[in-house]
Design an enzyme around this catalytic site. Structure first.
Site, short mmCIF file in Angstrom:
data_model
loop_
_atom_site.label_atom_id
_atom_site.label_comp_id
_atom_site.label_asym_id
_atom_site.label_seq_id
_atom_site.Cartn_x
_atom_site.Cartn_y
_atom_site.Cartn_z
N GLN A 1 6.87 21.43 -23.38
CA GLN A 1 7.06 22.70 -24.04
C GLN A 1 8.43 22.39 -25.14
O GLN A 1 8.17 23.47 -25.73
CB GLN A 1 7.22 23.63 -23.24
CG GLN A 1 7.90 24.99 -22.68
CD GLN A 1 5.85 25.46 -23.48
OE1 GLN A 1 5.34 24.50 -22.97
NE2 GLN A 1 5.92 26.61 -23.62
N THR B 1 -9.37 -1.66 -4.28
CA THR B 1 -10.21 -0.58 -4.40
C THR B 1 -12.00 -1.19 -4.52
O THR B 1 -11.98 -1.45 -6.03
CB THR B 1 -10.27 0.40 -5.91
OG1 THR B 1 -8.14 1.01 -5.35
CG2 THR B 1 -10.78 1.81 -5.48
N GLY C 1 -11.50 4.54 -2.10
CA GLY C 1 -10.34 4.84 -2.73
C GLY C 1 -9.26 5.04 -1.73
O GLY C 1 -8.49 4.06 -1.31
N THR D 1 -2.29 8.73 -3.87
CA THR D 1 -2.32 9.74 -4.20
C THR D 1 -0.86 11.05 -3.74
O THR D 1 -0.91 10.65 -2.64
CB THR D 1 -3.52 11.01 -4.24
OG1 THR D 1 -4.36 11.35 -3.01
CG2 THR D 1 -5.04 10.28 -5.25
N SER D 2 -0.91 11.96 -4.46
CA SER D 2 -0.31 12.89 -3.68
C SER D 2 -0.39 13.10 -2.42
O SER D 2 0.59 13.73 -1.99
CB SER D 2 0.47 14.23 -5.01
OG SER D 2 1.41 13.81 -5.89
N GLU E 1 -1.82 4.00 -6.41
CA GLU E 1 -0.72 3.51 -5.51
C GLU E 1 -0.39 5.20 -4.38
O GLU E 1 0.36 5.14 -3.61
CB GLU E 1 0.92 3.72 -5.89
CG GLU E 1 0.56 2.59 -6.74
CD GLU E 1 1.11 1.21 -6.58
OE1 GLU E 1 1.68 0.95 -5.12
OE2 GLU E 1 1.10 -0.31 -7.22
N PRO F 1 -15.95 1.34 -5.46
CA PRO F 1 -16.93 2.72 -5.87
C PRO F 1 -16.51 3.88 -4.16
O PRO F 1 -16.03 4.44 -4.87
CB PRO F 1 -17.91 2.41 -6.37
CG PRO F 1 -17.67 1.24 -6.75
CD PRO F 1 -16.65 1.04 -5.65
N ILE G 1 -9.36 -1.64 -11.35
CA ILE G 1 -8.67 -3.01 -10.86
C ILE G 1 -7.22 -3.38 -12.56
O ILE G 1 -7.79 -3.59 -13.46
CB ILE G 1 -9.19 -4.02 -10.60
CG1 ILE G 1 -10.49 -4.22 -9.09
CG2 ILE G 1 -8.00 -5.25 -10.25
CD1 ILE G 1 -9.38 -3.13 -7.91
C1 FAD Z 1 -5.31 3.32 -14.44
C2 FAD Z 1 -6.03 3.38 -12.82
C3 FAD Z 1 -5.15 1.36 -12.14
C4 FAD Z 1 -5.73 1.49 -11.13
N1 FAD Z 1 -5.03 0.07 -10.27
C5 FAD Z 1 -5.70 -0.45 -8.79
C6 FAD Z 1 -5.06 -1.79 -9.14
O1 FAD Z 1 -4.77 -2.57 -9.81
N2 FAD Z 1 -5.96 -2.09 -7.50
C7 FAD Z 1 -6.41 -0.44 -7.01
O2 FAD Z 1 -7.11 -1.41 -6.32
N3 FAD Z 1 -6.70 0.10 -7.19
C8 FAD Z 1 -6.12 0.20 -8.30
N4 FAD Z 1 -6.77 1.94 -9.09
C9 FAD Z 1 -6.75 2.48 -7.77
C10 FAD Z 1 -6.69 3.51 -7.72
O3 FAD Z 1 -5.26 3.79 -6.33
C11 FAD Z 1 -6.97 4.82 -6.61
O4 FAD Z 1 -7.85 5.81 -7.81
C12 FAD Z 1 -6.96 6.62 -6.11
O5 FAD Z 1 -6.26 5.35 -4.07
C13 FAD Z 1 -7.78 7.29 -5.73
O6 FAD Z 1 -8.60 7.28 -5.08
P1 FAD Z 1 -10.13 7.30 -5.88
O7 FAD Z 1 -9.74 7.24 -7.21
O8 FAD Z 1 -11.12 7.13 -5.41
O9 FAD Z 1 -10.02 9.10 -5.35
P2 FAD Z 1 -10.55 9.88 -4.21
O10 FAD Z 1 -9.96 8.89 -2.82
O11 FAD Z 1 -12.34 10.07 -4.41
O12 FAD Z 1 -9.69 11.38 -4.03
C14 FAD Z 1 -10.31 12.47 -4.29
C15 FAD Z 1 -10.04 13.54 -4.26
O13 FAD Z 1 -9.28 14.37 -3.08
C16 FAD Z 1 -7.79 14.08 -2.24
N5 FAD Z 1 -8.46 13.22 -0.82
C17 FAD Z 1 -8.88 12.05 -0.67
N6 FAD Z 1 -8.98 11.92 0.44
C18 FAD Z 1 -8.40 13.35 0.86
C19 FAD Z 1 -7.02 13.61 1.88
N7 FAD Z 1 -8.01 12.87 3.15
N8 FAD Z 1 -6.99 14.97 2.07
C20 FAD Z 1 -6.72 14.69 1.39
N9 FAD Z 1 -7.12 14.75 0.07
C21 FAD Z 1 -7.92 14.34 -0.10
C22 FAD Z 1 -7.57 12.78 -3.25
O14 FAD Z 1 -5.70 13.50 -3.48
C23 FAD Z 1 -7.33 13.20 -4.60
O15 FAD Z 1 -7.58 14.10 -5.15
C24 FAD Z 1 -6.07 2.55 -10.02
C25 FAD Z 1 -6.85 3.94 -10.70
C26 FAD Z 1 -6.90 4.41 -11.95
C27 FAD Z 1 -6.96 5.08 -12.08
#
Ligand code: FAD
Length: 276
Positions: A224, A13, A18, A254-255, A252, A15, A44
């Site tokens: 609850q 990941t 994602g 998002t939903s 891993e 900035p 990370i």
């Molecule tokens: C505590 C923590 C540990 C992590 N560990 C790791 C790690 O070890 N290695 C690593 O590489 N990464 C890691 N991550 C990163 C993680 O995998 C990402 O945060 C995740 O994939 C979501 O990306 P984003 O945060 O940029 O959210 P965004 O992609 O910006 O998403 C924001 C919102 O938009 C929605 N969205 C985005 N695109 C779409 C679409 N096409 N259609 C519908 N909805 C959409 C998402 O579901 C979410 O609700 C970690 C994150 C956290 C918070």
């Protein structure tokens, strides 16, 4: 790593990469027998304590998407710096930070799979197993939370009886138990299929989606069932679980990304069946 002497992490990941994980800006430029990495990674897990980093970087200048990405094993050393540990909502035992690459030199022999340009496919190879693993990781805390809640409801008395006697509380116990059983059954079936060499891209995604959402619902019901004590760290461990498990629906994939993937694979199957 297997003996616990080294800690590893996956640095995918960034900035601006994602959910759109292939939008990677970190570059790796070939220089003789080395590659030189520049860029940064975000969120990370284990980065602050990691010795070895699996890093996905762009080796082909001007390439976009998954083309031109390469996976590297990078050891902590000159040119690699990790940021300060973030303050998070939960999972205090799991340190997470940014990773910075400033002219970080990596031997070409550290390219995973010894081949340039297939880094994303390399990550994908472990994806299904990882999703099943994560789904199981969601089910364990759900079982624990329900155990704690059942114990609490049988010990806590209101209206001169244990609150577990109230059928509205029993409904919450039943819903938790049923959903945990469903997740566990799904995961075991998909894991067995994978062990038999079957394609589990669809079922692994369904397991991760269902189990992580299930865990969130269980956490909410268990708070609850604890009543006020569910909100107060001094009185129960449940508020910590509630915060800890929130992450499962975010990383891993998002939903929402899993919903898209499940629908895409289902529609693809349908299209294949109608063409035949
Ligand atoms: C505590 C923590 C540990 C992590 N560990 C790791 C790690 O070890 N290695 C690593 O590489 N990464 C890691 N991550 C990163 C993680 O995998 C990402 O945060 C995740 O994939 C979501 O990306 P984003 O945060 O940029 O959210 P965004 O992609 O910006 O998403 C924001 C919102 O938009 C929605 N969205 C985005 N695109 C779409 C679409 N096409 N259609 C519908 N909805 C959409 C998402 O579901 C979410 O609700 C970690 C994150 C956290 C918070």
């Amino acid at each position: 790593m297997a003996t616990g002497e080294l800690t590893g992490c996956l640095a995918l990941t960034e900035p601006d990469a994602g959910s759109e994980a292939t939008n990677i800006q970190t570059t790796a430029r070939r220089d003789g027998e080395d590659y030189v990495l520049n860029g940064m990674k975000r969120y990370i897990t284990n980065a602050p304590v990691a010795d070895v980093f699996t890093v996905i970087a762009r080796t082909e200048e001007g390439s976009r998407g998954h083309a031109g990405l390469t996976a590297f094993l990078v050891e902590r050393g000159p040119g690699l710096r990790t940021g300060a540990q973030y303050k998070k909502m939960g999972q205090a035992g799991s340190p997470v930070s940014d990773v910075f690459f400033e002219n970080c030199r990596v031997p070409a022999t550290n390219v995973i799979g010894e081949k340039e340009g297939v880094g994303f496919q390399t990550v994908m190879k472990v994806l299904n197993k990882q999703r099943l693993h994560l789904a199981a990781l969601c089910t364990g805390p759900a079982i624990r939370m329900l155990d704690l809640a059942v114990t609490h409801t049988t010990q806590r008395a209101q209206f001169s009886q244990s609150v577990a006697n109230f059928q509205l509380v029993q409904a919450m116990i039943a819903d938790c138990r049923t959903e945990i059983f469903a997740a566990r059954s799904m995961i075991l079936e998909a894991a067995r299929a994978r062990d038999h060499g079957e394609d589990v891209a669809l079922t692994a995604s369904m397991c991760k989606y269902f189990a992580s959402e299930m865990c969130g619902r269980v956490a909410d019901r268990c708070v609850q069932m604890f009543g006020g004590a569910g909100y107060i760290a001094d009185f129960s461990p449940i508020e910590r679980y509630y915060r800890d498990v929130r992450l499962f629906r975010l990383y891993e994939g998002t939903s929402q990304i899993h919903q898209l993937n499940i629908a895409k694979l289902t529609l693809r199957e349908h299209e294949k069946a109608t063409v035949q």
